[in-house]
Design a protein around this motif. Structure first.
Motif, PDB file in Angstrom:
ATOM      1  N   ARG A 181       0.900  -1.204   0.414  1.00 53.18           N
ATOM      2  CA  ARG A 181       0.333   0.129   0.001  1.00 53.18           C
ATOM      3  C   ARG A 181       1.153   1.293  -0.063  1.00 53.18           C
ATOM      4  O   ARG A 181       0.430   2.210   0.280  1.00 53.18           O
ATOM      5  N   GLY A 182       1.924   1.116  -0.387  1.00 54.08           N
ATOM      6  CA  GLY A 182       2.834   2.494  -0.274  1.00 54.08           C
ATOM      7  C   GLY A 182       3.411   3.149   0.864  1.00 54.08           C
ATOM      8  O   GLY A 182       3.752   4.013   1.085  1.00 54.08           O
ATOM      9  N   VAL A 183       3.542   2.027   1.969  1.00 55.37           N
ATOM     10  CA  VAL A 183       4.233   2.673   3.381  1.00 55.37           C
ATOM     11  C   VAL A 183       4.922   1.961   4.104  1.00 55.37           C
ATOM     12  O   VAL A 183       5.141   1.389   3.488  1.00 55.37           O
ATOM     13  N   ARG A 184       5.651   2.670   3.445  1.00 56.44           N
ATOM     14  CA  ARG A 184       7.476   2.707   4.084  1.00 56.44           C
ATOM     15  C   ARG A 184       7.183   1.855   5.323  1.00 56.44           C
ATOM     16  O   ARG A 184       6.528   1.889   6.568  1.00 56.44           O
ATOM     17  N   ALA A 185       8.088  -0.055   5.137  1.00 61.32           N
ATOM     18  CA  ALA A 185       7.792  -0.689   6.779  1.00 61.32           C
ATOM     19  C   ALA A 185       9.203  -0.148   7.154  1.00 61.32           C
ATOM     20  O   ALA A 185      10.440  -2.011   6.432  1.00 61.32           O
ATOM     21  N   GLU A 186       9.775  -0.907   8.338  1.00 57.55           N
ATOM     22  CA  GLU A 186      11.115  -0.942   9.150  1.00 57.55           C
ATOM     23  C   GLU A 186      10.432  -1.684  10.394  1.00 57.55           C
ATOM     24  O   GLU A 186      10.381  -1.278  10.990  1.00 57.55           O
ATOM     25  N   ILE A 187      11.011  -2.422  10.021  1.00 60.21           N
ATOM     26  CA  ILE A 187      11.566  -3.891  11.203  1.00 60.21           C
ATOM     27  C   ILE A 187      12.702  -3.457  12.130  1.00 60.21           C
ATOM     28  O   ILE A 187      13.640  -3.746  11.300  1.00 60.21           O
TER      29      ILE A 187
END
Ligand code: SF4
Length: 447
Positions: free
Chosen positions: A162-168
């Motif tokens: 959905r175009g959201v940046r995701a940092e784990i």
């Protein structure tokens, strides 16, 4: 570290362990897979689909195997369950999809959904085709995900789509949480967990390893990111609180399993006792057998009817040669510096239903290694001071969206449900990923 794309190569060096821990359910050969796929009735309103927490379209992916469209089959699986490869191996299919298959009604063997799912996923990996989805158009929003296990991975994938940046952010050196470190190697090899996560990096999921998130770090992340997802799993395995527990040769099931999966533990001593009777206890006991122990006992204070392990896991342990000691409780670990025995009390049920030790019935089991597997505590101390609402240490969420009592925080997986299956964590993460994206959009619209 961020932007890494080849975790699979970091599993090198565990070949010997992989050999000892051969597949519990061997993969299908192509002809057998197609034959099995043709057995499926492709039910309308298929019960197998309803029984899967991630609602994989089982008849659709099986039909694609039957028609030879393996890439399409894998895409169908991944669309519903981004960790479809590990779930194919680790899911207790007997009590989920295969348990619900209509074939049971006709006194026929259920369709081997798990093995077919693995067949499609293995084919995708072998083809090198890569992730069949691309990231969504960038929204400019970003989410910090705490914990690198299945819930966070599934949430991150939904966010990226959905175009959201995701940092784990994860305290360990490799991603995957229990998928990588905590599931018996004969079910889900460490290498396979990493290979699957390599696909996620193609979506642009980013990782920060060996990063402990405490209360102070959380405040920093909350400031830097638009939302936070908590996928921290459970905490340490409970201690027994008996004399001798500190001796060398006492460990816990999660450390034991992570130890052999990562290559730090290469063998087990001759005599092993595993305390507990859940699925993790069984994984540890079977591992001890495969690591060369001559005698492995599982020790449980109640009887076989009360054990929390699935019946098929119990049967598997018996086939592996594990012995069971029922209605006993550990009272002391014997030894000077190292363990050499485990003193056990026989138990009986008193008039009020409680378990009490039988007088004069204690005995000592000779052991070199004691493995504790008596349940895990919670890992939510860093959330104190009312950051989010907790109930008995578990994070309270809206089950439809994963949102917590603090609007900016979402959560899913074991830290919210007390410890269920990988597929439940994936379902939670998926719901929360969608929930976060919708919430972020709402924030934007109201800004
Ligand atoms: Fe196929 Fe069984 Fe599912 Fe029906 S219930 S679609 S037969 S796997």
């Amino acid at each position: 570290m961020s932007g890494a794309t080849n975790f699979y190569s970091k599993a090198a060096g565990t070949a010997e362990i992989a050999e000892r821990f051969g597949d519990l359910h061997p993969p299908f050969e192509k002809t057998a897979a197609v034959t099995e796929a043709h057995r499926c009735l492709y039910c309308f309103d298929a019960p197998c689909m309803g029984a899967c927490p991630t609602h994989i379209d089982v008849p659709k992916f099986i039909k694609k195997i039957a028609s030879g469209n393996l890439e399409g089959s894998a895409k169908t699986i991944l669309d519903a369950n981004i960790l479809g490869a590990s779930c194919a191996r680790a899911c207790p299919v007997d009590v989920l999809c295969e348990g619900a298959c209509v074939m049971h009604r006709y006194n026929k063997q259920p369709i081997e959904i798990g093995r077919l799912q693995r067949f499609a996923m293995d084919a995708l990996h072998a083809s090198g085709a890569g992730m069949p989805f691309t990231p969504g158009a960038a929204t400019g929003k970003s989410v910090a995900l705490i914990g690198g296990g299945p819930a966070s991975l599934a949430c991150a994938a939904e966010l990226r789509r959905r175009g959201v940046r995701a940092e784990i952010f994860d305290a360990r050196p490799l991603p995957g949480g229990l998928n990588t470190y905590g599931i018996a190697e004969y079910k889900l090899p460490l290498a396979e967990s990493l290979r699957e996560i390599d696909l996620l990096t193609e979506l642009g999921v980013e990782f920060h390893f060996e990063t402990v998130v405490d209360a102070a770090k959380l405040v920093e992340l909350e400031t830097r990111y638009d939302a936070v997802f908590l996928g921290v799993g459970l905490g340490a395995i409970h201690e027994l609180g008996i004399v001798g527990e500190e001796l060398e040769g006492v460990t816990n099931a999660l450390d034991f399993i992570a130890g052999y999966k990562s290559g730090a533990i290469e063998s087990a001593p001759a005599k092993v006792a595993v305390i507990g009777a859940g699925n993790t206890a069984i994984d540890a006991a079977n591992a001890a057998v495969r690591l060369g122990a001559d005698e492995v006992h599982m020790v449980y204070r109640r009887g076989p009817e009360q054990m929390s392990a699935f019946a098929f896991e119990y049967e598997h342990a018996m086939r592996e040669g594990v012995k069971f000691l029922w209605n006993v409780a550990p009272v002391k670990v014997a030894g000077t510096t190292k363990v050499h025995g485990l003193e056990l009390a026989r138990l009986e049920t008193s008039a009020d239903g409680s378990l009490v030790p039988m007088q004069g019935e204690n005995f000592v089991l000779a052991v070199d290694l004691v493995v504790l597997a008596i349940g895990q505590g919670t890992h939510t101390d860093f959330l104190l001071d009312g950051k989010v609402q907790l109930e008995r240490g578990r994070i309270v969420i809206d089950r439809a969206t994963g949102q917590t009592s603090n609007a900016k925080y979402f959560a899913g997986g074991d830290c919210t449900n007390g410890g269920r299956e990988v597929v439940d964590a994936v379902a939670d993460g998926k719901r929360a990923g969608i929930g976060i994206a919708v919430w972020l959009e709402g924030q934007h619209a109201n800004a």
